[in-house]
Design a protein around this motif. Structure first.
Motif, short mmCIF file in Angstrom:
data_model
loop_
_atom_site.label_atom_id
_atom_site.label_comp_id
_atom_site.label_asym_id
_atom_site.label_seq_id
_atom_site.Cartn_x
_atom_site.Cartn_y
_atom_site.Cartn_z
N LEU A 274 -14.57 17.16 15.23
CA LEU A 274 -14.22 16.40 16.43
C LEU A 274 -14.68 14.95 16.32
CD1 LEU A 274 -13.13 16.38 19.35
CD2 LEU A 274 -15.41 17.12 20.10
N ILE A 275 -15.88 14.74 15.79
CA ILE A 275 -16.40 13.37 15.61
C ILE A 275 -15.50 12.59 14.67
CG2 ILE A 275 -18.32 12.05 14.62
CD1 ILE A 275 -20.16 14.35 15.65
N ILE A 276 -15.11 13.20 13.57
CA ILE A 276 -14.27 12.53 12.58
C ILE A 276 -12.91 12.18 13.17
CG2 ILE A 276 -13.02 12.90 10.41
CD1 ILE A 276 -15.56 14.50 9.50
N VAL A 277 -12.29 13.13 13.86
CA VAL A 277 -10.96 12.88 14.44
C VAL A 277 -11.02 11.77 15.47
CG1 VAL A 277 -9.16 13.89 15.90
CG2 VAL A 277 -10.05 15.18 13.95
N LEU A 278 -12.01 11.79 16.34
CA LEU A 278 -12.11 10.75 17.37
C LEU A 278 -12.42 9.39 16.75
CD1 LEU A 278 -14.02 12.67 20.20
CD2 LEU A 278 -11.60 12.05 20.10
N PHE A 279 -13.20 9.36 15.69
CA PHE A 279 -13.45 8.10 14.99
C PHE A 279 -12.16 7.53 14.40
CE2 PHE A 279 -14.19 6.42 10.63
CZ PHE A 279 -14.72 5.18 10.98
N LEU A 280 -11.36 8.38 13.76
CA LEU A 280 -10.10 7.92 13.18
C LEU A 280 -9.10 7.48 14.25
CD1 LEU A 280 -9.68 10.57 10.33
CD2 LEU A 280 -10.39 8.18 10.10
N VAL B 12 -21.57 5.15 16.77
CA VAL B 12 -21.43 5.36 18.21
C VAL B 12 -20.68 6.67 18.48
CG1 VAL B 12 -20.27 4.51 20.29
CG2 VAL B 12 -21.59 2.93 18.86
N THR B 13 -19.60 6.90 17.75
CA THR B 13 -18.84 8.14 17.93
C THR B 13 -19.70 9.35 17.65
OG1 THR B 13 -16.82 6.98 17.22
CG2 THR B 13 -16.75 9.37 17.26
N TRP B 14 -20.43 9.30 16.56
CA TRP B 14 -21.33 10.41 16.17
C TRP B 14 -22.31 10.73 17.30
CZ3 TRP B 14 -24.22 10.21 10.77
CH2 TRP B 14 -25.07 11.31 10.66
N ALA B 15 -23.02 9.74 17.78
CA ALA B 15 -24.06 9.98 18.79
C ALA B 15 -23.47 10.39 20.13
CB ALA B 15 -24.92 8.72 18.95
N VAL B 16 -22.45 9.69 20.58
CA VAL B 16 -21.90 9.94 21.92
C VAL B 16 -21.20 11.29 21.98
CG1 VAL B 16 -20.19 9.16 23.60
CG2 VAL B 16 -21.71 7.50 22.52
N VAL B 17 -20.43 11.64 20.96
CA VAL B 17 -19.71 12.92 20.99
C VAL B 17 -20.68 14.09 21.00
CG1 VAL B 17 -18.14 14.42 19.68
CG2 VAL B 17 -17.61 11.99 19.95
N PHE C 261 -29.93 17.64 18.87
CA PHE C 261 -30.70 17.14 17.73
C PHE C 261 -29.84 16.43 16.67
CE2 PHE C 261 -33.24 18.30 13.76
CZ PHE C 261 -34.15 17.27 13.93
N PRO C 262 -28.60 16.88 16.40
CA PRO C 262 -27.80 16.22 15.36
C PRO C 262 -27.46 14.76 15.61
CG PRO C 262 -26.95 18.43 15.75
CD PRO C 262 -27.95 18.15 16.83
N TYR C 263 -27.73 14.23 16.82
CA TYR C 263 -27.43 12.81 17.03
C TYR C 263 -28.59 11.89 16.63
CZ TYR C 263 -30.02 12.78 21.59
OH TYR C 263 -30.97 12.85 22.58
N MET C 264 -29.66 12.44 16.09
CA MET C 264 -30.87 11.63 15.92
C MET C 264 -30.73 10.56 14.83
SD MET C 264 -34.23 13.92 16.75
CE MET C 264 -35.20 12.45 17.04
N ILE C 265 -29.98 10.81 13.79
CA ILE C 265 -29.86 9.79 12.74
C ILE C 265 -29.13 8.55 13.24
CG2 ILE C 265 -28.69 9.25 10.55
CD1 ILE C 265 -29.77 11.85 9.45
N PRO C 266 -27.94 8.65 13.86
CA PRO C 266 -27.32 7.41 14.36
C PRO C 266 -28.16 6.70 15.42
CG PRO C 266 -26.11 9.33 15.13
CD PRO C 266 -27.05 9.80 14.07
#
Length: 521
Positions: free
Chosen positions: A210-216, A339-344, A361-366
């Motif tokens: 979902l993150i990848i699709v929304l980024f594209l 931004v997409t990674w963290a917000v999604v 937890f997966p949003y911590m790197i961005p």
């Protein structure tokens, strides 16, 4: 703003003047990676051998892995002798490997979460350095490893740190393949997504996808969705890796596996709150503020530097939503991706019915990279907060986590049970949350006591939260059939126990943690 400026100056001046100079000398003499590894080892590994396995979550994983190892069945998770479809197999394999290497100890159980915590720090440094520079990568990795949530999950015997690494690797490899024109890295992304799915289920593919699709879509690069990301061959690789476990599980367990693993532990969690009291709109905001301690106290610096509210008002005033769109499009490609990674991740879990503190937890790197983007210019503050953070976590581990986790475990009760029980003893539990760690530490599968007419309503069956009740049950009326019973009563239920009229002449033996231990005469 003047007040903010003075507060910042006081905070910076309060730090020892030698701190940034010492840090810079270390960086010059040693380099970024050794310092990061030293900090990560201190934060992630300290105290692992001393922290007992706690209830209600860690003990499920530890006991399941122990039973799989003892049974010689490395495919089907099991607990209390029954098949158990709560999570996929990868984290159990980690525990089994650690138990084989180090024995069934606390250090072994916490070994791979700590190892993956170390890997996550190195990944954050490498990715941020690739996007920006080594200094930004260094600060981002320091922010990550000294954040409260990362400290906790690098010790916790749960799946989240393993998921974090494979989830993050999926997105990192995708972005490097996309931005640098290195299509072979897409296959690494698909492989990591498969490992994420083997760690925690479909979310390991669905959410990164979902993150990848929304980024594209943000970049209006529609053709990449189908032409450039190796969708066909990549998904084939994904299914081959994930199928190594899912196919045998379906062949062996059929509909039970699908209904429990998919129906209960995925669909039900998403649609019916497991913890209704936590289902509030601000839940993950609070998790963010606590999870990024102590770095959240630097957010005023970001507000001062970027003035987000002022810019947002200006965009809305001058162009409305078109102005917002122009502002979004003005971000660089790497900023759009982060931004997409963290917000999604944040919004996705906010929309789920079940809230849990580790889900985002997966949003911590961005987010850590976002902190680093402005903190890289505040060398002294970074040095002080890193030093304070590492010191704080060492103290918390040894003087807070060790005693509290022992209190949250049935370890002491298990030692008492081992001394009191023999082959003819019935070990039972009354009241409180069932202590799975009792079985892990003592080897006795204690019976959950309920009146006979209440047991049916508590047994697993169908797609509901009773699926979590995998412990053995016993009717209170059947206690009289046993000559020797060791009974654990939760401290909050002792008054009810004495009023309930439970058959037997009970003598209090001792208090062990949160449990009062009785023996019949």
């Amino acid at each position: 703003m003047e007040c903010l400026h003075r507060s910042e100056e006081r905070l910076l001046n309060a730090a020892p003047a030698a701190a940034p100079n010492l840090l810079q000398r270390l960086l010059d003499d040693i380099g970024y990676v050794p310092i990061l590894l030293a900090a990560a080892v201190l934060v992630c590994f300290t105290g692992n051998a001393l922290i007992k396995i706690t209830d209600p979550v860690e003990s499920n994983y530890a006991l399941t892995a122990m039973e799989m190892l003892q049974s010689g069945d490395y495919v089907s998770p099991r607990i209390f002798g029954n098949y158990w479809y709560d999570k996929p197999v990868l984290f159990y394999w980690e525990l089994m490997a650690a138990f084989s290497l180090f024995g069934t100890t606390e250090f072994a159980a916490r070994f791979f979460p700590s190892v993956f915590g170390l890997i996550g720090v190195v990944m954050a440094y490498g990715f941020a350095s690739r996007l920006y520079d080594k200094k930004t990568g260094f600060v981002a990795a320091l922010v990550l490893v000294t954040s409260l949530e990362y400290f906790y999950l690098s010790h916790a015997v749960i799946t989240d740190m393993t998921l974090f690494v494979f989830f993050s690797a999926t997105l990192m490899l995708f972005y490097l393949a996309y931005s640098e024109g290195r299509p072979r890295l897409y296959y690494g992304a698909y492989a990591c997504a498969a490992l994420a799915v083997l760690t925690k289920g479909p979310v390991g593919l669905v959410l990164p996808g979902l993150i990848i699709v929304l980024f594209l879509l943000w970049r209006r690069d529609f053709k990449s969705v189908f032409l450039h990301i190796k969708l066909g061959s990549g998904l084939l690789l994904f299914f081959v890796i994930a199928g190594l476990w899912y196919v045998p599980m379906y062949m062996m367990h059929g509909g039970d596996f699908i209904s429990q693993f998919i129906g209960v532990h995925n669909v039900l969690r998403a649609t019916v709150s497991e913890h209704p009291r936590d289902n509030v709109w601000y839940y993950y905001t609070a998790v963010f503020l606590l999870g990024f301690f102590p770095w959240v106290f630097t957010l005023p610096l970001a507000a001062k530097k970027y003035k987000p509210v002022h810019k947002l008002r200006a965009c809305l005033r001058t162009g409305g939503f078109a102005g917002l769109r122009r502002m979004a499009d003005s971000l660089s490609m790497k900023e759009q991706f982060l931004v997409t990674w963290a917000v999604v991740v944040f919004v996705f879990y906010q929309c789920m019915a079940t809230k849990y503190m580790t889900y985002t937890f997966p949003y911590m790197i961005p987010v850590a990279i976002a902190f680093a983007a402005y903190l890289r210019h505040h060398k002294r503050l970074v040095a002080v907060l890193t030093t304070v953070g590492v010191t704080f976590y060492l103290i918390v581990t040894l003087f807070v986590a060790v005693p509290l986790c022992r209190e949250a475990s049935a370890y002491d009760a298990a030692q008492a049970v081992q001394r009191m029980a023999d082959g003819r003893t019935c070990v039972a539990v009354y009241g409180g949350r069932y202590p799975v760690s009792l079985a892990y530490y003592s080897g006795y599968d204690a019976k959950r006591l309920k009146w006979a007419d209440e047991i049916e309503d508590s047994l697993p069956g169908g797609i509901n939260w009773n699926a979590k009740n995998i412990m053995p049950f016993m009717a209170i009326e059947d206690l009289a059939q046993h000559d020797h019973v060791v009974l654990l009563v939760h401290e909050n239920e002792d008054a009810n126990f004495h009023k309930a009229g439970i058959p037997g002449d009970w003598v209090g033996v001792k208090k062990a943690g949160r449990w009062l231990i009785y023996e019949n005469q």
